[in-house]
Design a protein around this motif. Structure first.
Motif, PDB file in Angstrom:
ATOM      1  N   CYS A 259       0.847  -1.195   0.000  1.00  0.00           N
ATOM      2  CA  CYS A 259       0.000   0.000   0.000  1.00  0.00           C
ATOM      3  C   CYS A 259       0.883   1.246   0.000  1.00  0.00           C
ATOM      4  CB  CYS A 259      -0.918  -0.011   1.217  1.00  0.00           C
ATOM      5  SG  CYS A 259      -2.167   1.284   1.166  1.00  0.00           S
ATOM      6  N   PHE A 261       0.151   4.141   1.068  1.00  0.00           N
ATOM      7  CA  PHE A 261      -0.106   4.992   2.221  1.00  0.00           C
ATOM      8  C   PHE A 261       0.602   4.442   3.456  1.00  0.00           C
ATOM      9  CE2 PHE A 261      -4.098   5.423  -0.300  1.00  0.00           C
ATOM     10  CZ  PHE A 261      -3.864   6.720  -0.747  1.00  0.00           C
ATOM     11  N   CYS A 264      -1.404   2.707   6.716  1.00  0.00           N
ATOM     12  CA  CYS A 264      -2.775   2.532   6.214  1.00  0.00           C
ATOM     13  C   CYS A 264      -3.414   1.322   6.885  1.00  0.00           C
ATOM     14  CB  CYS A 264      -2.757   2.340   4.702  1.00  0.00           C
ATOM     15  SG  CYS A 264      -4.399   2.227   3.947  1.00  0.00           S
ATOM     16  N   HIS A 266      -6.371   0.251   5.698  1.00  0.00           N
ATOM     17  CA  HIS A 266      -7.095  -0.373   4.590  1.00  0.00           C
ATOM     18  C   HIS A 266      -8.620  -0.368   4.757  1.00  0.00           C
ATOM     19  CE1 HIS A 266      -3.001  -1.526   3.950  1.00  0.00           C
ATOM     20  NE2 HIS A 266      -3.014  -2.444   4.894  1.00  0.00           N
ATOM     21  N   MET A 270     -10.935   3.943   0.124  1.00  0.00           N
ATOM     22  CA  MET A 270      -9.663   4.664   0.126  1.00  0.00           C
ATOM     23  C   MET A 270      -8.989   4.465  -1.231  1.00  0.00           C
ATOM     24  SD  MET A 270      -8.036   4.227   3.927  1.00  0.00           S
ATOM     25  CE  MET A 270      -6.722   5.357   3.467  1.00  0.00           C
ATOM     26  N   CYS A 273      -5.495   2.626  -2.048  1.00  0.00           N
ATOM     27  CA  CYS A 273      -5.160   1.588  -1.066  1.00  0.00           C
ATOM     28  C   CYS A 273      -5.098   0.243  -1.794  1.00  0.00           C
ATOM     29  CB  CYS A 273      -6.196   1.534   0.050  1.00  0.00           C
ATOM     30  SG  CYS A 273      -5.988   0.123   1.175  1.00  0.00           S
TER      31      CYS A 273
END
Length: 306
Positions: A259, A261, A264, A266, A270, A273
């Motif tokens: 991911c 981010f 994250c 999840h 998003m 993601c």
């Protein structure tokens, strides 16, 4: 002399000594209050971390016996709270195909807790003789996803002994705890594996719709150069010892995706993601992702109550 605790009852420990004698003894008072540093090897972590834990003797502990007392507990490689046992190689997760109904959420909850401890799970589905063939085929099909994740899955009929040999081979040379769904027939399974023990079994309480707790103590039984742990039944687990940022790593398939981010967790919708996109692409099972979200929601609710 060194030995392994195989039973605890009312403060009295049964210890299987290295000379194969079994003694019933108590532990020194100091062991009930001291702390010890053990190693908790998380299955998904890159290195072991030190963990301070209460140094109270557990079934499965390797101990030193001196003057007819447990004098010292040797370092544990892992420990569980429910069931209360230490130094486990694998957990036989016993679930019923029916009576009680199979729960994928409960299965995922067990798997998360087991992987947190760095222990290998083996999934055993019992009572396959009590479910309609079409429903059994549907269940087997749903469990293919878990098999493809690398989990060993064994289907068992303890009465006809179907699947028993496969379970027996999985237990050989390992310290294995039987745990899982209440009322799934853990004691019946041990009876099929080791008939001479003739453990007490009980039928499902139809009025309550759940199993009665058959096993009252944690016991280790010698079996094929290893041990089988029969533990008190329970159906409720929590994830209070798991951080919301750690939870994704305990869903094995999530680790196949990177991911973009940082930190994250999840959640749905998003954009960008990798985990959520994998769910949309049907690469991650939607129902399992839903179970993950349910656990994350439990963590969020707990944080709000603080």
């Amino acid at each position: 002399m060194q030995g392994r605790i195989i039973n605890l009852n009312g403060g009295v420990y049964k210890v299987l000594l290295d000379d194969n004698n079994i003694v019933s003894i108590k532990a020194r008072g100091k062991l009930r209050s001291e702390k010890m540093v053990g190693i908790n090897e998380k299955s998904m972590s890159k290195k072991a971390t030190l963990l301070t834990i209460k140094n109270s003797p557990k079934v499965g502990d390797i101990v030193l016996v001196k003057n007819d007392m447990i004098d010292q507990i040797l370092p544990r490689k892992n420990q569980l709270i429910r069931p209360d046992i230490a130094n486990v190689d694998q957990i036989l997760l016993v679930f019923a195909a029916c009576e009680p109904d199979f729960s994928f959420y409960l299965l995922d909850l067990f798997l998360v807790n087991i992987l947190k401890q760095g222990i290998t799970p083996v999934i055993v589905i019992t009572k396959i003789d009590k479910i309609e063939k079409t429903k059994l085929e549907l269940l087997k099909n749903d469990l293919l996803y878990y098999k493809n994740l690398g989990y060993q899955i064994i289907f068992v009929n303890s009465i006809s002994k179907e699947g028993i040999e496969e379970v027996s081979n999985a237990l050989a040379g390992k310290i294995t705890v039987l745990s899982g769904q209440t009322g799934a027939g853990k004691s019946t399974l041990i009876n099929a594996l080791i008939p001479e023990f003739k453990l007490q079994t009980q039928e499902i309480s139809m009025a309550l719709g759940r199993g009665k707790h058959t096993t009252r103590q944690t016991n280790l039984y010698a079996y094929k150069d290893g041990f089988i742990g029969d533990t008190p039944g329970f159906s409720k687990l929590d994830i209070s010892n798991i951080d919301k940022y750690e939870l994704p790593s305990l869903f094995k398939e999530f680790n196949d995706y990177s991911c973009k981010f940082k930190d994250c967790i999840h959640l749905p919708n998003m954009l960008g993601c990798a985990i959520y996109q994998a769910v949309l692409d049907n690469k991650i099972l939607k129902s399992r992702y839903d179970n993950y979200l349910k656990m994350q929601q439990l963590m969020t609710n707990k944080e709000r109550k603080k």
